[in-house]
Design an enzyme around this catalytic site. Structure first.
Site: not given
Ligand SMILES: *Cc1c(COP(=O)(O)O)cnc(C)c1O
Length: 392
Positions: A60, A279, A334
């Site tokens: 993801k 800044y 930025m």
């Molecule tokens: C993101 C996620 C993972 C992976 O987690 P890590 O800590 O990056 O290994 C596994 N299970 C679920 C449900 C997640 O949302």
């Protein structure tokens, strides 16, 4: 009519080759190198650890900022057969690369998304009783047999059916065909080895599994894999560890580093004692100083919130210039940060040379700590303006 999976011609796997993306190196403020060989090594290490369990991959967030297509192709060649994403749009990108893989969509199911799940041949992770009812209706009316996961909440209180709801549906799920292929839960505190919630969640999930006999189960994320072998179950779901994050915070990182980020020094300027940089004039030169101005800022994923000083008590942010650690000073702009290079001999730091922000001994984890954040956030924020090199 539900569309069944098309028989796939086994295409020969494409030869891995180093690829690049983003603007050309001379036009980019930085060069981000993603070591796909390190991702492969990390996957194999985790997969070997959990045998006879299966090792999935969580890709993801654009493969934790590393490029979902490149990461998926690499892991598929390494033998990964199951991928987790958060969104359907991410599932489509994985499907385009991995035609035969099982792809689970963590953010769940809704009736409206049914046809898209069929089209992508993706499996929803069912996160509530409402979603389960919609899924059952969808399966009954479409005849779809593509499968789903059932997510039970054992203490995270984020997504998932409650334990009571799970117990109530267990018999029905086992005796009727709901297409549930996987029972899963998620650990809230796996990165804190002594947290009492770990044992509680592991115990509750074990009891639940006994009610769902014959259905595969999955509990561990990256940190969970290093917690205890009782978390392995049938399938583990590492994300951050694949990308070089430390699944054992506070202890040495067992994973290979994946990311190297070098950014361009646009100029080196002298700042007289008593003058300020950036800044808000938050940093004052306590001595006649030389400042390297570097072409990366918060638009490139360099976190601004904590400033150069970082969170209270944390070590100050650093960059590596001419093999030396130098302090970042003033606020993050930025497009720019400033680095104090006064201790490097005059003339040795050159315009157009590169400063290392992640890599060369400054680990992802250390860079995240200095910026007041975690390796996950640094990875998923990695900017779009870098020249990218995916090294095989
Ligand atoms: C993101 C996620 C993972 C992976 O987690 P890590 O800590 O990056 O290994 C596994 N299970 C679920 C449900 C997640 O949302």
């Amino acid at each position: 009519m539900a569309r069944q999976p098309q028989p796939q011609q086994p295409a020969p796997p494409p030869e891995p080759a180093t690829t690049t993306g983003g603007p050309p190196p001379l036009e980019a403020g930085g060069v981000l190198t993603i070591d796909l060989d390190a991702i492969r090594t990390n996957y194999r290490m985790l997969a070997a650890r959990v045998v006879p369990g299966e090792c999935a991959a969580v890709v993801k967030g654009d493969g934790y900022g590393c490029g979902i297509e490149q990461v998926t192709a690499t892991l598929e060649r390494a033998g990964c057969r199951t991928f987790f994403v958060a969104h359907l749009a991410e599932a489509r990108r994985v499907r385009a690369i991995a035609p035969e893989a099982a792809i689970y969509v963590l953010n769940g199911f809704s009736s409206a998304a049914g046809p898209a799940f069929v089209e992508t041949y993706a499996r929803p992770v069912i996160n509530s009783s409402v979603e389960l009812a919609e899924w059952d209706h969808f399966v009954a009316t479409s005849g779809w047999t593509g499968g789903a996961a059932l997510h039970i909440d054992t203490g995270m209180n984020r997504l998932g059916l409650t334990i009571e709801e799970a117990v109530a549906v267990a018999h029905r799920i086992q005796s009727e065909n709901h297409g549930v292929e996987l029972l899963m839960s998620h650990l809230a505190c796996a990165d804190q080895t002594n947290h009492p919630l770990n044992d509680q969640q592991i115990r509750q999930f074990r009891e639940l599994r006994s009610l769902f006999r014959g259905i595969s189960s999955s509990l561990a994320n990256s940190a969970g894999i290093f917690l205890d072998s009782s978390t392995y179950c049938d399938l583990v779901r590492p994300g951050v560890a694949l990308y070089g994050g430390n699944p054992t915070p506070g202890r040495p990182n067992p994973m290979r580093q994946v990311i190297d980020l070098k950014c361009r020094i646009l100029q080196v300027r002298n700042v007289p004692r008593g003058q300020t940089v950036g800044y808000g004039a938050t940093w004052t030169a306590k001595r006649p100083s030389r400042i390297a101005v570097i072409a990366a800022g918060y638009a490139d994923g360099i976190p601004r919130a904590a400033g150069a000083l970082g969170p209270e008590g944390a070590p100050q942010r650093e960059a590596i210039v001419n093999d030396r650690r130098c302090k970042v000073v003033g606020r993050v702009s930025m497009d720019l940060i400033a680095v104090d290079v006064t201790d490097i001999p005059e003339g040795a730091v050159r315009r157009d040379a590169m400063a290392t922000l992640i890599g060369a001994g400054l680990s992802l984890e250390e860079a995240a700590t200095q910026a007041g954040t975690i390796d996950y956030e640094l990875l998923t924020s990695l900017g779009r303006r870098y020249h990218r090199i995916w090294k095989v």
